[in-house]
Design an enzyme around this catalytic site. Structure first.
Site, PDB file in Angstrom:
ATOM      1  N   GLU A  14      50.018   2.651  38.215  1.00  0.00           N
ATOM      2  CA  GLU A  14      48.581   2.772  37.908  1.00  0.00           C
ATOM      3  C   GLU A  14      47.973   3.974  38.633  1.00  0.00           C
ATOM      4  O   GLU A  14      48.578   4.560  39.530  1.00  0.00           O
ATOM      5  CB  GLU A  14      47.822   1.507  38.327  1.00  0.00           C
ATOM      6  CG  GLU A  14      47.542   0.532  37.196  1.00  0.00           C
ATOM      7  CD  GLU A  14      46.474   1.028  36.221  1.00  0.00           C
ATOM      8  OE1 GLU A  14      46.033   2.188  36.353  1.00  0.00           O
ATOM      9  OE2 GLU A  14      46.103   0.262  35.331  1.00  0.00           O
ATOM     10  N   ASN A 145      38.069  -1.121  34.370  1.00  0.00           N
ATOM     11  CA  ASN A 145      39.187  -0.195  34.205  1.00  0.00           C
ATOM     12  C   ASN A 145      38.651   1.209  33.976  1.00  0.00           C
ATOM     13  O   ASN A 145      37.622   1.570  34.537  1.00  0.00           O
ATOM     14  CB  ASN A 145      40.131  -0.676  33.108  1.00  0.00           C
ATOM     15  CG  ASN A 145      41.438  -1.201  33.679  1.00  0.00           C
ATOM     16  OD1 ASN A 145      42.075  -0.567  34.519  1.00  0.00           O
ATOM     17  ND2 ASN A 145      41.841  -2.379  33.241  1.00  0.00           N
ATOM     18  N   ASP A 194      42.814   0.506  28.786  1.00  0.00           N
ATOM     19  CA  ASP A 194      43.082   0.487  30.225  1.00  0.00           C
ATOM     20  C   ASP A 194      42.535   1.783  30.833  1.00  0.00           C
ATOM     21  O   ASP A 194      41.391   2.135  30.602  1.00  0.00           O
ATOM     22  CB  ASP A 194      44.583   0.293  30.462  1.00  0.00           C
ATOM     23  CG  ASP A 194      44.911  -0.290  31.828  1.00  0.00           C
ATOM     24  OD1 ASP A 194      44.211   0.028  32.803  1.00  0.00           O
ATOM     25  OD2 ASP A 194      45.884  -1.060  31.943  1.00  0.00           O
TER      26      ASP A 194
END
Length: 287
Positions: A14, A145, A194
């Site tokens: 991430e 997000n 995302d």
């Protein structure tokens, strides 16, 4: 076509972040509590273990990184993995933790919290200023997000994944205020929007968790391109490289058993593809 540039898997890769200053791509393996980085010039990778769960990072003007952690905002030294805490805006909410975050064009760091359990609309999008003061900017968030700003710094984008929506806001760079919330783009389940980034034309790249793709939207929210991803769980994107025309894509391998991992060799890797329009240098946190 996307290429694997880091084959070593993450559980949940991430927060990819390109540093013009360092010539490096930073990213996180959140469950493993690990910061990693890549030097594309040599292909060398390094990493450091972290003493807390870190959901997102940004560049810091005084050196190192700023981070949003399980226990609030912190300064992060990549060389050692050391965290120095700056502010915990939710000390009374131990069930909350920080997820995605990004530095705005004026040097403030934004990140959102969510509930560690069944999805509930109890999260908050926070703004950390240079003086380390924190301000709640949007409440009722389910899963915060992707964040980003238009090149003219007049529009902010913010993703609530469990609402399957990327929102746009009017943004005042001087004050840090947002307003006029509206739907920029909606995503059809089972894909979730995302992480995101914005290129120099003002187009938004959104990684689609569960959708095996990255979608590019124009400033009006229209789909103008898709990039297939050779694994289902794309998590986030960043434009980087020497000319800012490499789109780096982080992915996840969480929940896959041995047979599924063998059948999905790209799961958890970092991917890259060359795009036509460059990005813009990431701002640095001023505090």
């Amino acid at each position: 076509m996307t290429d694997v540039v880091v084959a070593r898997r993450c559980v949940v890769g991430e927060g990819p972040l390109w540093s013009v200053r360092d010539g490096l791509l930073y990213w996180l393996d959140i469950p493993e509590q690990r910061l990693r980085w890549l030097d594309p010039a040599t292909g060398a990778t390094e990493g450091r273990s972290l003493p807390d769960v870190v959901g997102s990072i940004g560049l810091r003007a005084t050196g190192g990184l700023v981070a949003a952690t399980r226990n609030g905002f912190a300064a992060l030294q990549p060389a050692t993995g050391e965290l120095s805490y700056l502010h915990d805006p939710e000390p009374d909410r131990p069930e909350h933790y920080f997820n995605d975050g990004k530095v705005d064009p004026a040097g403030r760091f934004w990140a959102g919290t969510l509930n560690d359990g069944p999805p509930t609309a109890t999260g908050t999008l926070w703004r950390l200023d240079a003086d380390h003061g924190c301000h709640p900017m949007r409440r009722g968030v389910i899963c915060p997000n992707g964040l980003g700003w238009s090149p003219d710094a007049r529009t902010m984008y913010f993703t609530d994944s469990r609402r399957y929506t990327i929102f746009a806001f009017d943004f005042d760079a001087e004050s840090g205020r947002i307003g006029n919330a509206r739907v920029f783009a909606s995503v059809t389940p089972p894909a979730d929007p995302d992480g995101l980034c914005v290129d120099s034309e003002g187009c938004v790249y959104s990684a689609q968790w569960g959708g095996a793709q990255v979608v590019r939207y124009d400033p009006a929210g229209r789909v103008v391109g898709t990039i297939p991803v050779p694994t289902r769980l794309a998590t986030s994107v960043a434009l980087g490289g020497p000319d800012l025309r490499t789109l780096f894509i982080t992915t996840a391998s969480i929940g896959l058993d041995a047979a599924q991992l063998a059948a999905d060799p790209a799961a958890g890797t970092v991917l890259a593809v060359t795009v036509d329009t460059p990005g813009v240098p990431e701002p640095m946190f001023a505090g």
